[in-house]
Motif scaffolding. Structure first.
Motif, PDB file in Angstrom:
ATOM      1  N   ILE A   7       0.837  -1.208   0.000  1.00 34.39           N
ATOM      2  CA  ILE A   7       0.000   0.000   0.000  1.00 34.39           C
ATOM      3  C   ILE A   7       0.868   1.253   0.000  1.00 34.39           C
ATOM      4  N   CYS A   8       1.916   1.242   0.812  1.00 35.08           N
ATOM      5  CA  CYS A   8       2.832   2.394   0.852  1.00 35.08           C
ATOM      6  C   CYS A   8       3.490   2.613  -0.508  1.00 35.08           C
ATOM      7  N   LEU A  10       2.295   1.752  -3.420  1.00 33.71           N
ATOM      8  CA  LEU A  10       1.269   2.261  -4.335  1.00 33.71           C
ATOM      9  C   LEU A  10       1.036   3.753  -4.118  1.00 33.71           C
ATOM     10  N   LEU A  11       0.924   4.158  -2.874  1.00 34.85           N
ATOM     11  CA  LEU A  11       0.686   5.572  -2.566  1.00 34.85           C
ATOM     12  C   LEU A  11       1.869   6.437  -2.982  1.00 34.85           C
ATOM     13  N   CYS A  13       3.926   5.775  -5.402  1.00 39.18           N
ATOM     14  CA  CYS A  13       3.876   5.826  -6.866  1.00 39.18           C
ATOM     15  C   CYS A  13       2.867   6.858  -7.343  1.00 39.18           C
ATOM     16  N   ILE A  14       1.689   6.851  -6.725  1.00 36.20           N
ATOM     17  CA  ILE A  14       0.649   7.814  -7.106  1.00 36.20           C
ATOM     18  C   ILE A  14       1.128   9.245  -6.855  1.00 36.20           C
ATOM     19  N   LEU A  15       1.738   9.462  -5.688  1.00 38.56           N
ATOM     20  CA  LEU A  15       2.263  10.792  -5.360  1.00 38.56           C
ATOM     21  C   LEU A  15       3.331  11.205  -6.358  1.00 38.56           C
ATOM     22  N   LYS A 144       0.393  -3.717  -8.053  1.00 39.63           N
ATOM     23  CA  LYS A 144       0.257  -3.415  -6.631  1.00 39.63           C
ATOM     24  C   LYS A 144      -1.185  -3.572  -6.164  1.00 39.63           C
TER      25      LYS A 144
END
Length: 220
Positions: A7-8, A10-11, A13-15, A144
């Motif tokens: 999850i970290c 993925l977040l 990557c999004i950021l 992810k």
């Protein structure tokens, strides 16, 4: 598998993607057109690689292999051919046919056709836009989400929604929805078509994008 770590990642990557897209938008508006033609053309391609920086670093940090995200060299020629065919078919169905039905204004703007511009547009769409976006959304983000939810359907839907939202800066809500739908189609192609890999989707996506202006210029 450490779900919290996934999850970290993925977040992060999004950021990283959001920041890269904001930087890309600022670069295009303030710097790009001031550059000499040759440097501008190279910059247009390379700047799109920025969205891959964070996921690549995360892959190295996790000591993973890129094959885990759909990149491998087996039957590379076949992967490319499949991607080209998918791109042409999707382009015909989603671009050429709507134009022939009188929806050309919704597809894109007509431009003058010059061989060097057409060639560069294909290079730009494949090596720039498509390479970055496919690696991030159909590669890293998709994998992810699949690991976190343990459901392929969730990975398809959520990665495609994020793909659509990533285009909010350059499009209207309708374009965002259409882009998300295109993301779903790319995912389905990868899942259902034999030898259709992430590499295939890089070519499919790039060719699809590049053919838009070509279809509009020829058919409108």
């Amino acid at each position: 598998m450490n779900i919290r770590k996934e999850i970290c990642s993925l977040l992060l990557c999004i950021l990283g993607t959001v920041l890269s897209l904001l930087g890309l938008n600022a670069f295009n508006q303030t710097i790009l057109m001031k550059l000499p033609m040759g440097i501008r053309m190279i910059s247009m391609i390379v700047i799109h690689w920025g969205i891959m920086v964070v996921p690549v670093l995360l892959i190295f940090e996790g000591k993973e292999k890129f094959t885990a995200y759909g990149i491998h060299k087996d039957k590379l020629g076949t992967q490319i051919i499949v991607g080209v065919l998918v791109g042409v078919c999707l382009s015909f169905l989603l671009t050429a046919i709507p134009i022939l039905l009188g929806l050309g204004d919704m597809v894109g703007e007509k431009t003058e056709l010059h061989l060097w511009k057409v060639a560069f547009n294909f290079m730009y769409c494949i090596a720039g836009i498509s390479l970055g976006e496919e690696f991030v959304f159909r590669g890293f983000v998709y994998e992810k989400i699949k690991r976190i939810t343990k459901k392929t359907s969730c990975a398809v839907i959520l990665s495609s929604l994020l793909f659509g939202l990533a285009h909010i800066l350059s499009g209207n809500p309708i374009q965002v929805i259409m882009t998300a739908g295109l993301g779903v189609l790319f995912c389905v192609c990868r899942l259902k078509i034999r030898n259709c890999t992430l590499v295939s989707l890089v070519f499919a996506h790039g060719i699809y994008d590049a053919l838009i202006s070509l279809w509009v210029s020829v058919l409108v």
